[in-house]
Design an enzyme around this catalytic site. Structure first.
Site, mmCIF file in Angstrom:
data_model
loop_
_atom_site.group_PDB
_atom_site.id
_atom_site.type_symbol
_atom_site.label_atom_id
_atom_site.label_comp_id
_atom_site.label_asym_id
_atom_site.label_seq_id
_atom_site.Cartn_x
_atom_site.Cartn_y
_atom_site.Cartn_z
ATOM 1 N N GLN A 91 -0.003 -47.108 9.838
ATOM 2 C CA GLN A 91 0.153 -47.535 9.405
ATOM 3 C C GLN A 91 1.159 -48.317 8.091
ATOM 4 O OE1 GLN A 91 -3.062 -47.261 6.125
ATOM 5 N NE2 GLN A 91 -3.772 -49.764 5.454
ATOM 6 N N VAL A 93 2.243 -50.529 6.812
ATOM 7 C CA VAL A 93 1.699 -51.078 4.792
ATOM 8 C C VAL A 93 0.120 -50.584 4.649
ATOM 9 C CG1 VAL A 93 1.389 -53.082 3.217
ATOM 10 C CG2 VAL A 93 3.111 -53.617 5.530
ATOM 11 N N HIS A 97 -5.671 -53.230 6.275
ATOM 12 C CA HIS A 97 -5.784 -54.716 7.849
ATOM 13 C C HIS A 97 -6.131 -54.404 8.836
ATOM 14 C CE1 HIS A 97 -1.477 -52.790 7.855
ATOM 15 N NE2 HIS A 97 -1.503 -52.469 8.775
ATOM 16 N N HIS A 99 -6.389 -55.662 12.720
ATOM 17 C CA HIS A 99 -5.316 -56.772 13.960
ATOM 18 C C HIS A 99 -6.354 -57.339 14.436
ATOM 19 C CE1 HIS A 99 -1.846 -54.251 12.677
ATOM 20 N NE2 HIS A 99 -2.462 -53.256 12.516
#
Length: 148
Positions: A91, A93, A97, A99
């Site tokens: 990960q 960041v 999130h 994708h």
């Protein structure tokens, strides 16, 4: 969170090629896409991993992801998508999130080796963001994002 680049995108202090905005989150182009049109979907609040996402946000967040997973192939004439999420390991960041990667048979993506393909210019990236964003808006208004 002050030092989180994705929180900066949510606040508007960090630029991004915005694809779509929803109360549940934001969608924008990955700056190091697997394939052009690779979208990242994030929740608005700072949450590091899926297990940390407040259960009250799950339905809205995953509906947003679902619509984008329909918008990406429709907008780009791809055959489908690869939808993935990392929690801690890989990960890059530390903000949840998802994708949404356009896929076409024979595109060369195998397993979890993700070769990256850069945009030729900011104009090209902006065009991909706009094209996918328009399809997302069409799907969200007509609510026909569900596909068998």
């Amino acid at each position: 969170m002050a030092d989180c680049v994705f929180c900066g995108i949510v606040s508007g202090s960090v630029p991004a090629f915005l694809v779509a905005s929803d109360p549940a989150g934001l969608a924008f182009l990955d700056i190091r896409p697997v394939f052009k049109g690779h979208v990242l979907v994030i929740p608005r609040p700072h949450v590091v991993t899926l297990p940390s996402l407040d259960p009250s946000l799950l339905e809205g967040y995953f509906r947003f992801v679902q619509l984008l997973s329909a918008a990406v192939p429709a907008a780009l004439q791809a055959q489908g998508t690869f939808v993935a999420m990392n929690n801690i390991v890989s990960q890059s960041v530390p903000h949840l999130h998802t994708h949404v990667v356009p896929r076409t048979k024979g595109d060369g993506l195998r397993g979890f080796f993700w070769p990256r393909h850069k945009y030729d210019s900011d104009d090209e990236a902006a065009s991909f963001a706009e094209t996918i964003g328009k399809e997302y808006l069409r799907l969200s208004v007509t609510d026909t994002g569900r596909r068998e």
